[in-house]
Design an enzyme around this catalytic site. Structure first.
Site, PDB file in Angstrom:
ATOM      1  N   VAL A 257       0.725  -1.228   0.040  1.00  0.00           N
ATOM      2  CA  VAL A 257      -0.466  -0.105   0.142  1.00  0.00           C
ATOM      3  C   VAL A 257       0.868   1.342  -0.050  1.00  0.00           C
ATOM      4  O   VAL A 257       1.535   1.165   1.068  1.00  0.00           O
ATOM      5  CB  VAL A 257      -0.530  -0.341   1.019  1.00  0.00           C
ATOM      6  CG1 VAL A 257      -1.754   1.847   1.274  1.00  0.00           C
ATOM      7  CG2 VAL A 257      -2.026  -1.287   1.364  1.00  0.00           C
TER       8      VAL A 257
ATOM      9  N   ASP B 166     -10.941 -11.875   5.996  1.00  0.00           N
ATOM     10  CA  ASP B 166     -10.158 -11.949   6.692  1.00  0.00           C
ATOM     11  C   ASP B 166      -9.777 -10.538   7.334  1.00  0.00           C
ATOM     12  O   ASP B 166      -9.378  -9.307   7.817  1.00  0.00           O
ATOM     13  CB  ASP B 166      -8.987 -10.876   5.330  1.00  0.00           C
ATOM     14  CG  ASP B 166      -7.559 -11.501   6.458  1.00  0.00           C
ATOM     15  OD1 ASP B 166      -7.212 -12.304   7.611  1.00  0.00           O
ATOM     16  OD2 ASP B 166      -6.537 -10.986   5.742  1.00  0.00           O
TER      17      ASP B 166
END
Length: 296
Positions: free
Chosen positions: A46, A152
């Site tokens: 990211v 998740d």
């Protein structure tokens, strides 16, 4: 926390995990200036990026793949993610494929906050914790209403940001499990973090809304537990450690047993024994109301 990928034998993994700062300073998609790497894990990296000719900042999640038809493969998943519009889910902004780098990128709202575990450890009252739990449940419920399963849920995938001087929870990474699995249909069968994942997910028996309920139960018990017991849980990998710790932490609060027992039931091995999200929400809201009435 470890994100696990189950890979079939005798297949070539088309995913190349980017673990460097190689894209910092580059313009991706013709308009996003990559400024810094702000996170990495599992299959993605990211970056903090600034949109050219503006002051807009975004968090851009990147996945490197040799799949030439990546964007075509992702059209259905992207269209689904675009329908996620909830104050407690990170906003999906844009996506694309950078051919020069063979890079799929997802543009998300940038959140200037901290992960929920760090926020809790900073010392906040129980009412605030429960209010954040309700926000998280509402975000997950919104997604489930659109037939989107997170796959998740864990403390690392929940951020707390200050909006108008009030803490708000934001659930991250709704798209990553769906998109990663789609890109690697022939190689990857499951994507999850074992400490918080339901048995059926670990055993590759398929995921459902109930699987997210399990992960929520584990996450809430983890966040209510003491730091020392969290560490012991990570070492022993037995959920009863969290159950007992959370129970002791809330021992001085009237009717806290109902709350903890409901969280525990969310982590039942059999899916059919887990409560629905609306039931989970009600027990949290009821306990929060009791706290407010007693002015604790």
């Amino acid at each position: 926390m470890i994100a696990v990928f189950y890979v079939k034998k005798n297949t070539i993994n088309k995913l190349k995990i980017i673990m460097s700062d190689s894209f910092i300073g580059e313009i991706i998609g013709g308009k996003y200036d990559f400024r810094a790497k702000i996170g990495a894990g599992g299959s993605s990296v990211v970056y903090l990026a600034k949109k050219l000719n503006s002051n807009e900042r975004y968090a851009i999640k990147t996945l490197s793949t040799d799949e030439k038809n990546a964007i075509k493969l992702l059209e259905r998943e992207i269209d689904t993610l675009k329908r996620l519009n909830h104050p407690h889910i990170v906003k999906f902004i844009d996506y694309g494929y950078e051919e020069d780098h063979r890079l799929v990128y997802l543009v998300l709202e940038y959140l200037d906050g901290q992960d929920i575990k760090s926020y809790f450890d900073g010392g906040i009252d129980l009412k605030t914790k429960l209010s954040l739990f309700l926000q998280i449940i509402d975000g997950i419920s919104h997604a489930h209403g659109k037939d989107i399963i997170h796959r998740d849920i864990k403390p690392d995938n929940i951020k707390v940001v200050d909006i108008d001087e009030e803490p708000e929870a934001k659930v991250l990474d709704f798209g990553i499990a769906i998109i990663t699995t789609t890109l690697l249909t022939n190689t990857i069968r499951s994507y999850h973090t074992p400490l918080f994942s339901a048995p059926e997910q670990i055993n590759l028996e398929g995921v459902s809304r109930d699987s997210d309920v399990y992960s929520l139960g584990m996450t809430f018990l983890y966040l209510l537990s003491t730091q020392s017991e969290r560490i012991r849980f990570q070492d022993k990998r037995h959920k009863n450690i969290l159950y007992q710790s959370a129970k002791e932490v809330l021992n001085g609060y009237e009717n806290s047993q109902d709350l903890i027992e409901k969280f525990k039931s969310a982590t039942e091995k059999e899916r059919e024994k887990r409560p629905r999200l609306d039931v989970l929400r009600k027990v949290v809201a009821d306990f929060l109301e009791i706290l407010s009435e007693t002015k604790i």
